[in-house]
Enzyme design. Structure first.
Site, PDB file in Angstrom:
ATOM      1  CG  HIS A  82      43.958  33.831  32.759  1.00 30.57           C
ATOM      2  ND1 HIS A  82      43.500  34.990  33.345  1.00 30.57           N
ATOM      3  CD2 HIS A  82      44.068  32.923  33.751  1.00 30.57           C
ATOM      4  CE1 HIS A  82      43.332  34.786  34.636  1.00 30.57           C
ATOM      5  NE2 HIS A  82      43.665  33.538  34.920  1.00 30.57           N
ATOM      6  CG  ASP A 161      35.495  35.662  39.161  1.00 29.45           C
ATOM      7  OD1 ASP A 161      35.486  34.543  39.699  1.00 29.45           O
ATOM      8  OD2 ASP A 161      36.544  36.308  38.968  1.00 29.45           O
ATOM      9  NE  ARG A 168      36.462  29.883  44.288  1.00 27.82           N
ATOM     10  CZ  ARG A 168      37.202  30.032  43.187  1.00 27.82           C
ATOM     11  NH1 ARG A 168      36.950  31.010  42.340  1.00 27.82           N
ATOM     12  NH2 ARG A 168      38.172  29.200  42.916  1.00 27.82           N
ATOM     13  CB  SER A 183      36.892  31.908  38.825  1.00 26.64           C
ATOM     14  OG  SER A 183      37.685  33.034  39.068  1.00 26.64           O
ATOM     15  CE  LYS A 187      38.995  36.219  36.578  1.00 23.11           C
ATOM     16  NZ  LYS A 187      39.224  35.949  37.976  1.00 23.11           N
TER      17      LYS A 187
END
Ligand code: URA
Length: 439
Positions: A82, A161, A168, A183, A187
């Site tokens: 990620h 999320d 947000r 967050s 995931k």
């Protein structure tokens, strides 16, 4: 339990219980708690923070708010990566086929770009026919059959999320360490990852501008992953300037293909090799202890031999993409207008502001200001000089690829402020600042 009491407790700086966090997230996901109460809670959490236990609870509540992917019957180890988002970051396009070519299957969901940071899914859509939306059954079947799948994020994965992130974005509560960490990790947990390599960007074009805060975020994510049994490594990588030279969707696919053929910009190649080597090492940890140096040279070999490119072809074909376009990238979407900006002075590059380069690509139409906007896959820019390079007056600094004269003119004005010259020699930027592991 009442939402208003939970908001009041966080407003007053109290530590919330696991039950309160679970209640809040479940009720927000199913719509019982409205956006205005969730927004108030987010602001209270932003101001007072969440401690470690609350952050882990929030992560798990969001991970459990929808489906959880389980690929354990297909993949021996589920390996994920990620990136926290950057400019010119086409790493996934290279690293996924590279790791798969080394014999470690990869099944990944990626996002679209938002604002100045690009998204893998937008880049892949430069390839005609590439299908980014796969059903859970299609996703699983492709992972089983080909050992590589790269699709968009399923809406059923960590839906809390998805809702909270959108909220947000419009309530000035994005840049909050526990909210970012929960967050991202919710995931990764919902996607069933056993191994996660986190690429935490730091610098002018990243969420985290300073190494200290990027380091804190990385540590928090490593701790969250470790506490649920994942093997996690976080790399702190530079995002003061773009990664590689190309910024813009089809331009980045083209550069990724150069890299998959063993060429491409050296910073991009080195970055991808390090990310891939960490993924390989962690994925194989239970078999025997592979040294980083072995994983690095294996990955380099797979790039240079063409095996990684072959895996990319397999991926594109399996997802319905037109393979002839990656065999001949000049057939990818091409811009109508090409304009080069040359250097007015001689000197050295002191700064190449990644945020401004990303914004220039958006000016040209390569990205979106708001979710859902359409983008132009052909446009973007190439930078020709990076920090530390010398410049001779008259040499090209940027090549712009545009489809609209007015947008081009605006971009040229922006680029006037994007590169800072120095009269004296400057040092190149490091690729990585730190590696954070569970200790
Ligand atoms: N990326 C995410 O997925 N979530 C954040 O909060 C920030 C970056």
């Amino acid at each position: 339990m009442r939402a208003v009491d939970i908001i009041a407790r966080k407003r007053d700086g109290a530590e919330l219980t696991t039950e309160e966090i679970n209640f809040f997230i479940t009720a927000y996901t199913d719509g019982t708690i409205p956006d205005y109460q969730a927004a108030a809670w987010l602001m209270a959490a932003y101001i007072h923070g969440l401690n470690h236990r609350e952050t882990v609870d929030l992560t798990m509540a969001m991970a459990n708010s929808g489906e959880r992917l389980d690929l354990s019957d297909i993949l021996p180890v589920s390996v994920d990566k990620h990136s926290s988002g950057g400019v010119g970051d086409k790493t996934s396009l290279i690293v996924l086929p590279l790791v798969a070519a080394c014999g470690v299957p990869v099944a990944k969901m990626s996002g679209r770009g938002l604002g100045y940071s690009g998204g893998t899914i937008d880049k892949l859509e430069s390839i005609r026919g590439y299908k980014v939306e796969l059903s859970p059954a299609e996703f699983r079947e492709q992972a089983r059959q080909y050992g590589i799948v790269l699709s968009g994020q399923s809406a059923n994965l960590a839906p809390a999320d998805g809702k909270l992130y959108a909220l947000r974005d419009v309530t000035a509560t994005v840049d909050c360490l526990p909210l970012i960490a929960s967050s991202i990790m919710s995931k990764k947990i919902a996607a069933g990852a056993d191994v996660v390599v986190l690429d935490v960007k730091v610098g002018l074009g990243a969420f985290m501008r300073h190494i200290e805060e990027a380091s804190q975020l990385a540590r928090l994510m490593v701790e969250i992953g470790t506490s649920v049994g994942q093997q996690v490594v976080a790399l702190l990588s530079d995002m003061n300037q773009p990664l590689g030279y190309a910024v813009g969707n089809a331009l980045e696919v083209t550069e990724a293909i150069e890299c998959l053929h063993g060429g491409g910009p050296i910073d991009l190649r080195e970055h991808c090799l390090v990310v891939a080597a960490h993924m390989l090492r962690l994925a194989r940890k239970n078999q025997s202890d592979y040294a980083m140096s072995e994983c690095l040279s294996e990955a380099a070999h797979q790039l240079d031999s063409g095996a990684a490119f072959e895996k990319f072809r397999v991926l594109v074909k399996a997802q319905g993409g037109d393979v002839s376009q990656i065999d001949d990238p000049t057939t990818l979407p091409q811009a109508r207008i090409i304009e080069t900006i040359n250097a007015r002075h001689s000197g050295y590059v002191e700064q190449l502001n990644a945020l401004q380069v990303g914004a220039a690509a958006i000016d040209l139409g390569a990205g979106r200001e708001r979710k859902g906007e359409s983008i132009d896959h052909a446009v973007g820019l190439s930078v020709h000089k990076k920090v530390g390079d010398s410049i001779t007056a008259g040499e090209p600094l940027f090549t712009l690829y545009a489809n609209d004269e007015a947008k081009l003119a605006r971009t040229i004005r922006r680029l006037d402020y994007t590169l800072v010259y120095s009269a004296v020699e400057t040092a190149p930027l490091p690729a990585f600042y730190d590696t954070i592991t569970a200790t």
